[in-house]
Design an enzyme around this catalytic site. Structure first.
Site, PDB file in Angstrom:
ATOM      1  N   TYR A 128      18.575  19.936  33.138  1.00 12.83           N
ATOM      2  CA  TYR A 128      17.309  19.579  32.510  1.00 12.83           C
ATOM      3  C   TYR A 128      17.405  18.280  31.710  1.00 12.83           C
ATOM      4  O   TYR A 128      16.432  17.865  31.086  1.00 12.83           O
ATOM      5  CB  TYR A 128      16.816  20.724  31.619  1.00 12.83           C
ATOM      6  CG  TYR A 128      16.271  21.883  32.422  1.00 12.83           C
ATOM      7  CD1 TYR A 128      16.860  22.255  33.625  1.00 12.83           C
ATOM      8  CD2 TYR A 128      15.170  22.613  31.996  1.00 12.83           C
ATOM      9  CE1 TYR A 128      16.380  23.309  34.366  1.00 12.83           C
ATOM     10  CE2 TYR A 128      14.683  23.670  32.739  1.00 12.83           C
ATOM     11  CZ  TYR A 128      15.288  24.014  33.921  1.00 12.83           C
ATOM     12  OH  TYR A 128      14.814  25.064  34.660  1.00 12.83           O
ATOM     13  N   LYS A 175      28.847  29.905  36.415  1.00  7.64           N
ATOM     14  CA  LYS A 175      29.235  29.758  37.826  1.00  7.64           C
ATOM     15  C   LYS A 175      30.477  28.879  37.860  1.00  7.64           C
ATOM     16  O   LYS A 175      30.488  27.795  38.472  1.00  7.64           O
ATOM     17  CB  LYS A 175      28.052  29.140  38.601  1.00  7.64           C
ATOM     18  CG  LYS A 175      28.237  29.095  40.105  1.00  7.64           C
ATOM     19  CD  LYS A 175      28.049  30.417  40.782  1.00  7.64           C
ATOM     20  CE  LYS A 175      28.367  30.346  42.250  1.00  7.64           C
ATOM     21  NZ  LYS A 175      28.371  31.643  42.923  1.00  7.64           N
ATOM     22  N   ASP A 208      25.558  34.829  39.756  1.00  4.99           N
ATOM     23  CA  ASP A 208      24.862  35.510  40.862  1.00  4.99           C
ATOM     24  C   ASP A 208      24.968  37.025  40.747  1.00  4.99           C
ATOM     25  O   ASP A 208      23.969  37.730  40.799  1.00  4.99           O
ATOM     26  CB  ASP A 208      25.321  34.995  42.239  1.00  4.99           C
ATOM     27  CG  ASP A 208      26.779  34.596  42.295  1.00  4.99           C
ATOM     28  OD1 ASP A 208      27.494  34.870  41.324  1.00  4.99           O
ATOM     29  OD2 ASP A 208      27.205  34.014  43.305  1.00  4.99           O
ATOM     30  N   ASP A 232      16.409  29.657  32.193  1.00  6.70           N
ATOM     31  CA  ASP A 232      14.995  29.492  32.528  1.00  6.70           C
ATOM     32  C   ASP A 232      14.624  30.492  33.631  1.00  6.70           C
ATOM     33  O   ASP A 232      13.639  31.231  33.537  1.00  6.70           O
ATOM     34  CB  ASP A 232      14.758  28.045  33.004  1.00  6.70           C
ATOM     35  CG  ASP A 232      13.295  27.681  33.057  1.00  6.70           C
ATOM     36  OD1 ASP A 232      12.462  28.529  32.695  1.00  6.70           O
ATOM     37  OD2 ASP A 232      12.970  26.552  33.468  1.00  6.70           O
TER      38      ASP A 232
END
Ligand code: NAD
Length: 482
Positions: A128, A175, A208, A232
């Site tokens: 972002y 991740k 995930d 988000d």
């Protein structure tokens, strides 16, 4: 009676004005001691010629009041002006985005009756940062920026929040099996900071499987801390799991200012129909009331709202004939909450904020030892069409003092030396140059020389990334298959 607190209010776009009117009606009826300064932000301001979507005077109001109650605004997709939400959060230093997602079972139909999760989303960095480039005809990139201070601030915030609000566990989603450096840093900081909170259970999941667990067993989660993008996405998922994205409020907290909003957007297709659920913005306003030292009013509003939900007075998004009693519009819902002011829920757990502390925590960053930073190579990126061996041969023909071509990768996968004929390549090549004695320092002059020579040979270099070590540890990733 304490004096009124000035706050800045923006009515926003789409459903924004309707849900803001409803929210202000409810908190005013509860006796909120506020003086409102109204500002315009979003589409209208942009269309009036202000390319940032906010007028300079609006910043003055925000800096003066330091408290912003904001309805959602529209951000164009795929082009147009940058997200004003992201700009506001960053300009005002609102690093922590707190998004409680609670199940109101059995009064709101849900798949998971037990859910009381607070998502704490990093608000200032990650993808972002919005730093994007088109570098070749076929390739676009977006930079993922993760910093140690940014990670430390949000992770500490999550642990402090857990302690303050009697939460037992903080979970981190990352991740770092793929993004070993950026998400690896976030995870490392989580482990380091977590050690200072022995009273709180710590847990981390690869995002995930973490997301899959959250979607199927939300009762196993308490506070979740995430980078900006994951936060988000997953806060919308979590809110929707509680019955509707329209049910969740959000606090954006910085050291000096704070902004309160709904987690959802401006839902333009619902605008002007008196149908949107004002609950998310209203619950954001409840957090604001705690923040400005009016926990009595926050308690009153939240309990009247819980009673309304319990009484089955529902907007369309959570209305289900088997659990709801009355389907109402935005205005009628607000009126129903006002009529229940002073009441408490009988089945759902009533809230009590009267002992809650504001959600602002100030940190001092510890002094850190300066690491030894050494330049040992450079990745030069080229816009070029052809096959890997041909590129390597051409580049190897260019003689550069003290420097050699180490490898070439395409979309991160090593394609030279020892590439694979099956690999599909695009017009974007990363060529790694090392010193002749690999691992020895390279100079900036050598990099300039490389660029000069490849340019002379007719190559289009599109960017470079310097390769550094920090206290001897490589500060760059290996190529896949390299
Ligand atoms: P959205 O959250 O606005 O709406 C998605 C869907 O959720 C809607 O179609 C509607 O069905 C439902 N919904 C949302 N809020 C609701 C409410 N209060 N009551 C009932 N149903 C509700 O998401 P979007 O359509 O992806 O985004 C629309 C615009 O909002 C975009 O321009 C986006 O950039 C912007 N946006 C703004 C913010 C913000 O201001 N903080 C946040 C997210 C999106």
């Amino acid at each position: 009676m304490s004096k009124n607190v000035p706050i800045t209010v923006a009515h926003g776009d789409g459903i924004g004005p309707e849900i803001m009117d409803a929210t202000l009606k409810i908190i005013t009826a509860a006796g909120a001691r506020i003086d409102i300064e109204t500002i315009e932000v979003g589409e209208k301001v942009y269309l009036a010629g202000n390319s940032a979507g906010i007028a300079p005077e609006a910043w003055d109001s925000l800096r003066r009041t330091k408290v912003f109650l904001k309805a959602p605004i529209t951000t164009p997709q795929g082009g147009g002006y940058k997200s004003l939400n992201v700009t506001t959060r960053k300009k005002l230093g609102l690093y922590a985005n707190v998004r409680p997602c609670v199940s109101y079972y059995p009064f709101v139909k849900v798949k998971h009756p037990v859910m009381d999760v607070v998502i704490i989303r990093e608000n200032e960095e990650d993808l972002y940062a919005g730093i994007e480039h088109r570098q070749t005809q076929d390739v676009y990139q977006c930079l993922k920026i993760i910093s140690r201070p940014g990670s430390e601030k949000i992770i500490r915030y999550a642990f402090e929040y857990a302690r303050e609000y009697n939460r037992k566990k903080v979970t981190c989603f990352i991740k770092d099996n793929i993004m070993k450096m950026t998400d690896g840093l976030f995870h490392k900081v989580f482990n380091e900071v977590g050690e200072e909170y022995p009273d709180i259970i710590k847990e981390s999941w690869i995002v995930d499987i973490g997301a899959a667990k959250l979607a199927t067993a939300p009762e196993d989660f308490d506070v979740i801390v995430l980078e900006n993008l994951y936060g988000d996405i997953l806060s919308d998922v979590a809110a929707q799991m509680t019955g509707s994205v329209g049910l969740a409020g959000s606090a954006n907290i910085g050291n000096l200012c704070a902004m309160f909003e709904a987690i959802h957007g401006s839902a333009p297709r619902r605008a002007g129909q008196n149908s949107a659920n004002p609950s998310g913005l209203m619950l954001g306003a409840v957090m604001m009331l705690v923040h400005i030292g009016q926990p009595d009013i926050a308690t009153k509003v939240h309990n009247a709202w819980l009673k309304t939900i319990e009484d089955g007075v529902h907007t369309y998004d959570i209305y289900k004939p088997d659990v709801s009693k009355q389907k109402v519009g935005t205005k009628e819902f607000a009126q129903a909450v006002v009529e229940r002011m002073g009441q408490r829920p009988t089945t759902l757990k009533a809230v009590d904020y009267t002992h809650a502390e504001p959600m602002q925590f100030n940190y001092k960053f510890p002094q850190r030892k300066k690491e030894k930073k050494e330049l040992i190579g450079v990745d030069v990126f080229f816009d070029w069409c052809g096959v890997p061996d041909e590129l390597a041969n051409k580049l190897n023909e260019i003689k550069i003092d003290g420097v050699k071509l180490g490898l070439i990768s395409n979309r991160g996968l090593k394609v030279w030396p020892d590439g694979s004929p099956e690999t599909f390549c695009v017009d974007h090549w990363r060529c790694r140059y090392d010193t002749i004695n690999e691992g020895q320092p390279m100079t900036h002059e050598q990099i300039v020389n490389i660029l000069h020579k490849v340019h002379e040979a007719g190559f289009d270099f599109i960017k470079i990334e310097n390769l550094y070590t920090f206290d001897g540890e490589p500060g760059f990733s290996a190529a896949q298959g390299g």
